[in-house]
Design a protein around this motif. Structure first.
Motif, mmCIF file in Angstrom:
data_model
loop_
_atom_site.group_PDB
_atom_site.id
_atom_site.type_symbol
_atom_site.label_atom_id
_atom_site.label_comp_id
_atom_site.label_asym_id
_atom_site.label_seq_id
_atom_site.Cartn_x
_atom_site.Cartn_y
_atom_site.Cartn_z
ATOM 1 N N GLY A 137 0.856 -1.553 -0.230
ATOM 2 C CA GLY A 137 0.303 -0.126 -0.409
ATOM 3 C C GLY A 137 0.889 1.265 0.007
ATOM 4 N N CYS A 138 1.962 1.372 -0.025
ATOM 5 C CA CYS A 138 2.753 2.095 -0.509
ATOM 6 C C CYS A 138 2.820 2.732 -2.343
ATOM 7 N N CYS A 139 2.100 2.412 -2.515
ATOM 8 C CA CYS A 139 2.612 1.824 -4.962
ATOM 9 C C CYS A 139 3.336 3.819 -4.894
ATOM 10 N N SER A 140 2.918 4.855 -4.892
ATOM 11 C CA SER A 140 3.439 6.093 -5.125
ATOM 12 C C SER A 140 5.076 6.164 -4.853
ATOM 13 N N LEU A 141 6.121 4.981 -4.015
ATOM 14 C CA LEU A 141 6.988 4.762 -3.723
ATOM 15 C C LEU A 141 6.909 3.770 -4.385
ATOM 16 N N THR A 151 9.818 0.627 5.894
ATOM 17 C CA THR A 151 9.193 0.867 4.509
ATOM 18 C C THR A 151 10.577 1.173 4.025
ATOM 19 N N GLY A 153 11.563 2.948 0.045
ATOM 20 C CA GLY A 153 10.634 3.199 -1.739
ATOM 21 C C GLY A 153 11.672 3.339 -2.622
ATOM 22 N N LYS A 154 11.381 3.567 -3.426
ATOM 23 C CA LYS A 154 11.881 3.608 -4.959
ATOM 24 C C LYS A 154 13.313 3.085 -5.099
ATOM 25 N N CYS B 13 3.097 6.559 3.779
ATOM 26 C CA CYS B 13 3.912 7.058 2.991
ATOM 27 C C CYS B 13 5.210 8.009 2.992
ATOM 28 N N ALA B 17 9.381 7.446 3.678
ATOM 29 C CA ALA B 17 10.357 9.021 2.704
ATOM 30 C C ALA B 17 11.431 9.550 3.745
ATOM 31 N N CYS B 48 1.579 12.498 -2.539
ATOM 32 C CA CYS B 48 2.846 10.779 -2.467
ATOM 33 C C CYS B 48 4.401 11.391 -2.822
ATOM 34 N N PHE B 49 3.593 11.634 -4.664
ATOM 35 C CA PHE B 49 5.297 12.212 -4.999
ATOM 36 C C PHE B 49 6.094 12.696 -4.582
ATOM 37 N N GLY B 358 1.908 10.377 -8.319
ATOM 38 C CA GLY B 358 1.584 9.100 -7.996
ATOM 39 C C GLY B 358 0.790 10.263 -6.653
#
Lengths: 177, 592
Positions: A137-141, A151, A153-154, B13, B17, B48-49, B358
């Motif tokens: 559920g952290c799709c934007s990353l 978590t 990301g990227k 998210c 980050a 989120c981006f 996104g």
């Protein structure tokens, strides 16, 4: 079907580490005779041991009257339950759609290659278990992995390797000191 | 003059980050320099981006700063707070001037997300000041009967936001009309669609609105107990729900004789799911709460008649419940002025994939998919060509570029062969192979099939085998027809939504991208250059430095060449594993 996951792992049955079943006593007295208690009992057991040891099924069955066949049926149905001990760090690689589109497969492959294991397995030093999971559920990353509660990301293969190597280095340092 | 507020977005998210570090940095500066501003927390702001996001609200207005690392936080405090000079370059959204991502919010209508990013989800007082628990108060104060409440929900025209699109009010009426001493409300928070995170964001950002929606439902169908079935993969959502339930109970919004209304009791429990996609299906979810394998049951009887422990049960998803308090408080007519004739209100989408912006958006029904992707989403990453958008996850389908004028509305989306689903919108560009996407989804549904119905259990497996063969260059004539045939059989012979919709990704991709299937099968080529086994590799002459890394990496010794000299790949030996491509440090390997 889900049950395939377990059958394919049958070859690597848990090592016979002694399991202290008395840890289960509180859990059992909390849920005994409650409606719909089977899943919470299994979840609680897994929280204690990190997996569900064979002996735990027997003990829960004896003390609560639940059928072992029912328990095993449930334990093999849901992705959450493990019947084998796991490593200290569980790496959950997100294989959701967004991560797939952004090539998480390459990231997973590079980690598996480095750890010398297959999906779902644990490294011989018992430090890491890697599992491909459905969306976290952290799709934007995307692409994303979770190690413990953290978590990341990227990712790309190099970035992910750096993170895992970092954890490994810290573990080695801790062991030495 | 109100105090300047600095708000950090601490949703999943944001945390991933690095927002927690940003928060700590801000806290440190505030204490060290004894600054007079209020440091606050909120959840997902939606962009989120640009995480981590920090919003500064001062007397001139709101400024949302993007990509706020701890260093940047120092700089922003220095300039914005101490010198009252906002750094426009870092601001992504503002109501004071035209910031670079202002377009992301234009055209959005926030109803379900009305509080997400605007308040501290762990503070019930903030929810109260934003009209929280006023809808249930309105019901009690105005002595609305359960039937009045149901009529209001029916009039709003809201349809189930979990994907099915069944009118919510009608569902409630069925449950209300079932006579029983015990009834249940269930909130389906088992958001299993890969590529979707709408429900997670609502639960993390505004848990009280979901609780209030459930409370109103309980009042309307005369239930006094409720469950939230939440994925265990959402630890933060579960934590915030627990806090919210505790606070609501202390304030008397949950418990016995709520608002002094005699006999209006309501309790909410959380059940952690154990990880099974099929549990998103109502009857499977009920079986799972009862502690069994999550296998769907035959309907009828519907849960509204015999659901959890054989008592009448009403199940709605998170987004539906989050809309309910707003509908009751503002009135049905405020809600149904948004939307199209048959789909009223708004829909939340999780925009992901190869898209620039996104994030989480809420748009009125009736907006075109193109506008969602290009106006709000800022178009495709790296200026690539837009190819298709996947709606509805494994149960949905791909909508190709030429149909991007399709409007967001249950019936229009269904007409394309996709489904609205719960709101995952995965954008794909020219480098995404649709055959691989179809294989990806079939792999997912095949693993997640509970195994009860033969066609779903074995049919999906056979389809996956065929698709895997095609992506590996072993496709043959007749494969497409076999896939179509199996698809129809699975759709016709499965008990639940999982099986009935599992073939959708395959059917839609065959319908819109048949030439791509044919390229894989006949020419053994993957036009999107995704399917590894169908790729060829060659060395780009003027980029190769002769470092020998690729030759050493090649597992089958297909690469020859001396140190510091041009290398060469022998395609007759090459197994197309792609290792040389990944290992090359000079981008000197070309894929074709």
């Amino acid at each position: 079907m889900r049950i395939q996951r377990v059958i394919s792992k049958k070859g690597q049955r848990a090592e016979n580490e002694p399991v202290d079943l008395s840890h289960l006593d509180n859990l059992i007295s909390k849920y005994k005779n409650k409606k719909g208690n089977l899943i919470p009992l299994l979840q609680g057991t897994q929280e204690i041991f990190g997996y569900i040891p064979h002996e735990a099924f027997n003990k829960i069955a004896e003390e609560t009257g639940l059928k072992r066949s029912d328990m095993f049926g449930v334990a093999t149905f849901y992705a959450q339950f493990r019947l084998m001990p796991v490593g200290k760090h569980i790496i959950k690689m997100c294989h959701g759609t967004a991560c797939h589109v952004l090539n998480v497969t390459a990231v997973t492959e590079s980690l598996l290659d480095y750890l010398e294991i297959k999906d779902g397995e644990t490294t011989s030093d018992k430090l890491f278990t890697l599992e491909a999971v459905a969306c976290v559920g952290c799709c934007s990353l995307a692409p994303v992995m979770m190690i413990g509660e953290e978590t990341y990301g990227k990712l790309n293969p190099k970035e992910a390797l750096k993170i895992v190597k970092g954890i490994k280095r810290n573990e080695t340092l801790e062991n030495k000191s | 003059m109100s105090k300047t507020k600095v708000i950090v977005g601490l949703g999943s998210c944001g945390l991933a980050a690095g927002a927690a570090k940003t928060y700590d940095a801000l806290d440190k500066i505030k204490t060290a320099d004894n600054l007079d501003f209020e440091l606050a927390k909120t959840s997902c702001i939606g962009m989120c981006f640009r995480e981590p996001l920090v919003e500064i609200k001062d007397e001139s207005g709101s400024y949302i700063y993007g990509e706020v690392t701890p260093d940047r936080a120092d700089e922003i405090i220095e300039k914005h707070i101490k010198q009252f000079s906002p750094i426009h370059d870092y601001v992504v959204q503002s109501d004071v001037f035209e910031a670079r991502d202002n377009a992301f919010y234009e055209g959005q209508v926030k109803i379900a997300l009305r509080n997400c990013g605007y308040m501290d989800p762990e503070n019930i007082e903030e929810y109260e000041t934003r009209d929280g628990y006023k809808a249930i108060k309105k019901i009690i104060d105005n002595k609305m009967s359960p039937e009045d409440v149901i009529q209001e929900v029916l009039d709003s025209g809201i349809r189930g936001r979990g994907g099915g699109g069944f009118p919510t009010g009608l569902k409630w009426r069925f449950a209300k009309n079932s006579e029983a001493s015990q009834k249940y409300v269930i909130c389906n928070a088992d958001e299993g669609d890969p590529g979707a995170f709408m429900d997670r964001s609502i639960l993390e950002g505004d848990p009280h609105s979901v609780l209030e929606g459930m409370l109103i439902c309980g009042y309307a169908i005369e239930a006094n107990a409720a469950y939230i079935y939440c994925r265990a993969e959402y630890p933060l959502a579960i934590k915030r729900l627990n806090i919210a339930i505790k606070q609501a109970t202390e304030k008397g919004y949950l418990g016995k004789n709520i608002f002094g209304a005699n006999g209006f009791d309501f309790e909410i429990f959380i059940k952690e799911g154990a990880g099974a996609f099929v549990c998103g299906e109502e009857t499977a979810l009920i079986a799972s709460i009862e502690g069994e394998r999550g296998m769907p049951r035959r309907r009828p009887p519907f849960p509204a008649e015999k659901g959890l422990w054989k008592s009448p049960t009403n199940i709605n998803n998170v987004e539906t419940f989050a809309n309910v308090p707003w509908i009751i408080y503002q009135g049905a007519s405020s809600y149904n002025r948004y939307g199209t004739e048959k789909s009223k209100g708004t829909k939340v989408f999780a925009l992901t994939g190869t898209i620039n912006n996104g994030g989480l958006v809420e748009v009125p029904m009736g907006m075109t998919i193109k506008d969602v992707i290009f106006k709000l989403g800022g178009g495709i990453k790296d200026d690539k060509k837009f190819k298709a958008v996947q709606l509805g996850g494994p149960s949905g389908g791909c909508i190709p570029e030429h149909l991007s004028e399709t409007i967001v509305d249950f019936d229009s989306v269904n007409a394309t062969g996709a489904i609205m689903g719960s709101g995952g919108m995965v954008v794909m560009d020219e480098s995404t192979c649709v055959v691989d996407i179809a294989r990806f989804f079939l792999d997912f549904t095949q693993k997640e099939s509970c195994g009860k119905c033969t066609f779903c259990r074995i049919g999906t497996k056979r389809m996956l085998e065929i698709l895997t063969r095609i992506t590996e260059g072993e496709g043959k004539d007749g494969d497409i027809e076999a896939l179509e045939d199996l698809s129809h059989q699975i759709k016709d012979s499965s008990l639940c939504g999982l099986g009935q919709t599992a073939p959708n990704p395959v059917l839609t991709t065959i319908k819109y991208f048949k030439d791509e299937y044919e390229a894989h099968i006949r020419d053994k080529k993957c036009p999107a250059l995704t399917c590894k086994k169908l790729l060829s590799y060659k060395v780009i002459e003027d980029k190769c430095t002769g470092c020998t890394v690729c030759a050493k990496a090649c597992p089958v010794d297909a690469i020859s060449g001396e140190r510091k000299e041009l290398h060469h790949i022998d395609m007759s030996i090459c197994t197309s594993c792609g290792l040389c491509f990944t290992k090359c440090n000079f981008d000197a390997i070309e894929v074709y």
